[in-house]
Design an enzyme around this catalytic site. Structure first.
Site, PDB file in Angstrom:
ATOM      1  N   ARG A  34       1.145  -1.564   0.199  1.00  0.00           N
ATOM      2  CA  ARG A  34      -0.011   0.537   0.112  1.00  0.00           C
ATOM      3  C   ARG A  34       0.865   0.886  -0.047  1.00  0.00           C
ATOM      4  O   ARG A  34       0.612   1.897  -0.432  1.00  0.00           O
ATOM      5  CB  ARG A  34      -1.138  -0.265   1.164  1.00  0.00           C
ATOM      6  CG  ARG A  34      -1.862  -1.145   1.447  1.00  0.00           C
ATOM      7  CD  ARG A  34      -2.649  -1.642   2.280  1.00  0.00           C
ATOM      8  NE  ARG A  34      -3.854  -2.927   2.060  1.00  0.00           N
ATOM      9  CZ  ARG A  34      -3.158  -3.880   1.472  1.00  0.00           C
ATOM     10  NH1 ARG A  34      -3.093  -4.517   1.517  1.00  0.00           N
ATOM     11  NH2 ARG A  34      -5.355  -4.398   1.926  1.00  0.00           N
ATOM     12  N   GLY A 103      -1.298 -12.083  -5.559  1.00  0.00           N
ATOM     13  CA  GLY A 103      -2.578 -11.688  -5.517  1.00  0.00           C
ATOM     14  C   GLY A 103      -2.699 -10.341  -5.218  1.00  0.00           C
ATOM     15  O   GLY A 103      -3.657  -9.862  -5.723  1.00  0.00           O
ATOM     16  N   SER A 177     -13.287  -9.420   2.188  1.00  0.00           N
ATOM     17  CA  SER A 177     -11.104  -9.389   1.636  1.00  0.00           C
ATOM     18  C   SER A 177     -10.686  -8.167   1.708  1.00  0.00           C
ATOM     19  O   SER A 177     -11.551  -7.201   1.010  1.00  0.00           O
ATOM     20  CB  SER A 177     -11.404  -9.867   0.031  1.00  0.00           C
ATOM     21  OG  SER A 177     -10.377  -9.378  -0.734  1.00  0.00           O
ATOM     22  N   GLN A 179      -7.693  -7.224  -0.211  1.00  0.00           N
ATOM     23  CA  GLN A 179      -7.620  -6.592  -1.626  1.00  0.00           C
ATOM     24  C   GLN A 179      -8.721  -6.325  -2.429  1.00  0.00           C
ATOM     25  O   GLN A 179      -8.633  -5.581  -3.357  1.00  0.00           O
ATOM     26  CB  GLN A 179      -7.238  -8.203  -1.748  1.00  0.00           C
ATOM     27  CG  GLN A 179      -6.169  -9.092  -1.043  1.00  0.00           C
ATOM     28  CD  GLN A 179      -5.573 -10.074  -1.164  1.00  0.00           C
ATOM     29  OE1 GLN A 179      -6.092 -10.190  -3.083  1.00  0.00           O
ATOM     30  NE2 GLN A 179      -4.511 -10.166  -1.105  1.00  0.00           N
ATOM     31  N   ASP A 329      -4.117 -15.732   6.439  1.00  0.00           N
ATOM     32  CA  ASP A 329      -2.318 -16.397   6.681  1.00  0.00           C
ATOM     33  C   ASP A 329      -2.099 -16.958   7.671  1.00  0.00           C
ATOM     34  O   ASP A 329      -0.684 -17.704   7.539  1.00  0.00           O
ATOM     35  CB  ASP A 329      -1.973 -14.718   6.240  1.00  0.00           C
ATOM     36  CG  ASP A 329      -2.173 -14.353   5.010  1.00  0.00           C
ATOM     37  OD1 ASP A 329      -2.764 -15.006   3.998  1.00  0.00           O
ATOM     38  OD2 ASP A 329      -2.293 -12.951   4.904  1.00  0.00           O
ATOM     39  N   LYS A 356      -5.888 -19.615  -2.119  1.00  0.00           N
ATOM     40  CA  LYS A 356      -4.528 -18.381  -1.768  1.00  0.00           C
ATOM     41  C   LYS A 356      -3.635 -19.069  -2.504  1.00  0.00           C
ATOM     42  O   LYS A 356      -4.157 -19.895  -4.259  1.00  0.00           O
ATOM     43  CB  LYS A 356      -3.635 -18.844  -0.706  1.00  0.00           C
ATOM     44  CG  LYS A 356      -4.968 -18.588   0.779  1.00  0.00           C
ATOM     45  CD  LYS A 356      -5.145 -16.235   0.837  1.00  0.00           C
ATOM     46  CE  LYS A 356      -5.575 -16.358   1.794  1.00  0.00           C
ATOM     47  NZ  LYS A 356      -6.385 -14.469   1.114  1.00  0.00           N
ATOM     48  N   ARG A 402       3.790 -19.081   2.799  1.00  0.00           N
ATOM     49  CA  ARG A 402       3.539 -19.661   4.065  1.00  0.00           C
ATOM     50  C   ARG A 402       3.700 -21.104   4.355  1.00  0.00           C
ATOM     51  O   ARG A 402       3.659 -21.910   5.847  1.00  0.00           O
ATOM     52  CB  ARG A 402       2.196 -19.189   4.141  1.00  0.00           C
ATOM     53  CG  ARG A 402       1.953 -17.823   4.509  1.00  0.00           C
ATOM     54  CD  ARG A 402       0.943 -17.206   5.142  1.00  0.00           C
ATOM     55  NE  ARG A 402       1.082 -15.693   4.108  1.00  0.00           N
ATOM     56  CZ  ARG A 402       1.957 -15.013   4.955  1.00  0.00           C
ATOM     57  NH1 ARG A 402       2.876 -14.555   5.342  1.00  0.00           N
ATOM     58  NH2 ARG A 402       1.840 -13.538   3.886  1.00  0.00           N
TER      59      ARG A 402
HETATM   60  C1  S3P Z   1      -4.114  -8.807   1.385  1.00  0.00           C
HETATM   61  C2  S3P Z   1      -5.323  -9.604   2.128  1.00  0.00           C
HETATM   62  C3  S3P Z   1      -5.545 -10.811   2.574  1.00  0.00           C
HETATM   63  C4  S3P Z   1      -4.309 -11.637   3.007  1.00  0.00           C
HETATM   64  C5  S3P Z   1      -3.191 -12.007   1.938  1.00  0.00           C
HETATM   65  C6  S3P Z   1      -2.676  -9.993   2.319  1.00  0.00           C
HETATM   66  C7  S3P Z   1      -3.924  -7.934   1.803  1.00  0.00           C
HETATM   67  O1  S3P Z   1      -6.137 -11.310   1.113  1.00  0.00           O
HETATM   68  O2  S3P Z   1      -4.433 -13.308   2.874  1.00  0.00           O
HETATM   69  O3  S3P Z   1      -1.591 -12.674   2.409  1.00  0.00           O
HETATM   70  O4  S3P Z   1      -2.469  -6.787   1.908  1.00  0.00           O
HETATM   71  O5  S3P Z   1      -4.747  -7.119   0.981  1.00  0.00           O
HETATM   72  P1  S3P Z   1      -7.487 -11.065   0.272  1.00  0.00           P
HETATM   73  O6  S3P Z   1      -8.430  -9.650   1.110  1.00  0.00           O
HETATM   74  O7  S3P Z   1      -8.115 -11.784  -0.014  1.00  0.00           O
HETATM   75  O8  S3P Z   1      -8.159 -12.123   2.693  1.00  0.00           O
END
Ligand code: S3P
Length: 442
Positions: A34, A103, A177, A179, A329, A356, A402
């Site tokens: 971020r 991701g 989520s 993300q 995680d 994941k 992980r």
């Molecule tokens: C993350 C959110 C999580 C986490 C990932 C990092 C992030 O995923 O598992 O390692 O930085 O926003 P999700 O938002 O899909 O749960």
């Protein structure tokens, strides 16, 4: 003691011994991504201290550079300077945006680019990332007018995006989520009219905290802060950012300290944002012996040191859907801990683990079972019997960072040495993990 590398990615893992001393885990991965992203679309310079110098944030930085952002080299122990181009300053990249294994990079970038009118983007990544679902981001963005295409009806990368002028919307997301939420918030910054995201449960809130600090017009409301609104128009201003240590990396030492006989570990400078501290609640359920010291606030995030001591038998734990967003995680390492709890532990409501970097429920069940664990796998979780011992064997991280680190702790707790294939995966989030393990081990 040494955890020798057999070749570039296989490693010998020694059983036994104890872990003791102090460790400083690397910077939080979520906050690192971020800081790079928001710094890029701010005006002026963002200086980031403690940025995680690992593969995932490097992927984010490389993508941003190819859209014209100047980011200084990312090296351990050096602060990173991002020269923001402002909300409208990103250029159309002349190459594919390669998100590697990350991701977070792909999903947050989608939010960043969908509103760049007339610009064309292609996003791709490694084998694992190209199997991960992207419609969860593409669909809500389409409600704002975005155009995202990909394989499997827009769900799988490579993805292509043709930037559009977006309009604000009220969007309820079906899964909690961070993300997905963060992608929508990024898109909302340049849309026409306000946007509200409503989450089914509160996911990690680093985006909300940091966007506010950068000057975005962002409001958090609703029960437990599940309604997040952005009104566009505010200019983001470059900021100094201090990244705390990643609690998701600290988790390996927390569990090792609680489970490995004779251990005593102090993990310094750990981020303790309440949307991330589910593992602390589970450590309490296990009646593990630990204390949080030196609690403080650093650059808008709560931080502390955690001292954990092995004190004997641990109680089994139960975790369900409600807590999953706060420890999503940490489930792989908690499944290792469960093998050493006295009784049956249950992990439920964790189907997100299946999408994941690997299907973490299946991979952890498979790998730990090969060590003699007794695990029943369900569609949304695991039932783990506390057998109290594991045996060393041939293990495989199956390319998941992980999983690699969780199996390293499992191997330490086992009787007989192990070998871990694809141990290099750890460098996605914790490049010095093997060095730290060797240093703490005696
Ligand atoms: C993350 C959110 C999580 C986490 C990932 C990092 C992030 O995923 O598992 O390692 O930085 O926003 P999700 O938002 O899909 O749960």
């Amino acid at each position: 003691m040494s955890f020798n590398s057999i070749n570039s990615s296989a490693r010998e893992l020694l059983a036994g011994g104890r872990l003791s001393g102090k460790v400083r885990v690397p910077g939080d991965k979520s906050i690192s991504h971020r800081a790079l992203l928001f710094g890029s679309i701010a005006e002026g310079v963002t200086t980031i201290q403690g940025l995680l110098p690992a593969e995932d944030p490097l992927s984010t930085a490389a993508c941003l550079r190819s859209m014209g952002v100047s980011i200084s080299p990312i090296k351990k122990g050096h602060s990173v300077e991002v020269n923001g181009v402002g909300l409208d300053g990103l250029q159309e990249p002349a190459e594919i945006l390669d998100c590697g294994n990350s991701g977070t990079t792909m999903r947050l970038l989608l939010g960043l680019i969908v509103g760049r009118k007339g610009h064309h983007f292609v996003l791709s990544g490694d084998d694992s990332l190209r199997r991960r679902p992207m419609k969860r981001v593409g669909n809500p963005l389409k409600l704002m007018g975005a155009k995202v295409h990909g394989r499997s009806n827009g769900n799988l990368a490579p993805l292509s995006v043709l930037g559009q002028k977006l309009h604000g919307a009220v969007i309820g997301t079906p899964i909690a989520s961070a993300q997905v939420k963060s992608a929508i918030l990024l898109a909302a910054l340049t849309a026409e009219g306000p946007t509200t995201v409503i989450e089914p449960a509160h996911s990690r809130d680093h985006s909300e905290r940091m966007l506010k600090a950068f000057g975005a017009n962002l409001q958090v409301g609703g029960e437990m802060g599940r309604h997040i609104s952005i009104t566009p128009g505010a200019i983001l201003k470059g900021q100094p950012v201090v990244v705390p240590g990643d609690i998701s990396s600290a988790a390996f030492w927390l569990v090792a300290g609680a489970c490995v006989p004779g251990s005593e570990i102090t993990i310094e400078n750990v981020g303790l944002n309440p949307t991330r501290t589910g593992i602390i609640e589970i450590m309490q359920q296990m009646e593990a012996s630990f204390e949080i010291l030196n609690q403080r606030e650093v650059a808008g995030e709560p931080v502390g040191d955690i001292r954990v001591i092995h004190k004997g038998q641990l109680k089994p734990f139960q975790l369900n859907e409600e807590i999953i967003p706060r420890l999503v995680d940490e489930v792989p390492i908690l499944s290792v801990a469960a093998c050493f709890c006295e009784g049956i532990s249950k992990i439920k409501g964790a189907s997100e683990l299946r999408v994941k970097e690997t299907d973490r429920l299946a991979v952890m069940a498979r790998q730990l079972t090969s060590m003699g664990a007794k695990i029943e796998e369900h569609s949304d979780g695991l039932t783990i019997h506390g057998v109290g011992k594991l045996r060393g064997t041939e293990l495989d991280s199956e390319t998941d960072h992980r999983v690699a680190m969780s199996l390293a702790i499992a191997a330490l707790l086992a009787e007989g040495d192990s070998k871990l294939a694809n141990s290099d995966a750890a460098s996605v989030s914790y490049p010095d993990f093997w060095k730290d393990l060797e240093r703490l081990h005696d």
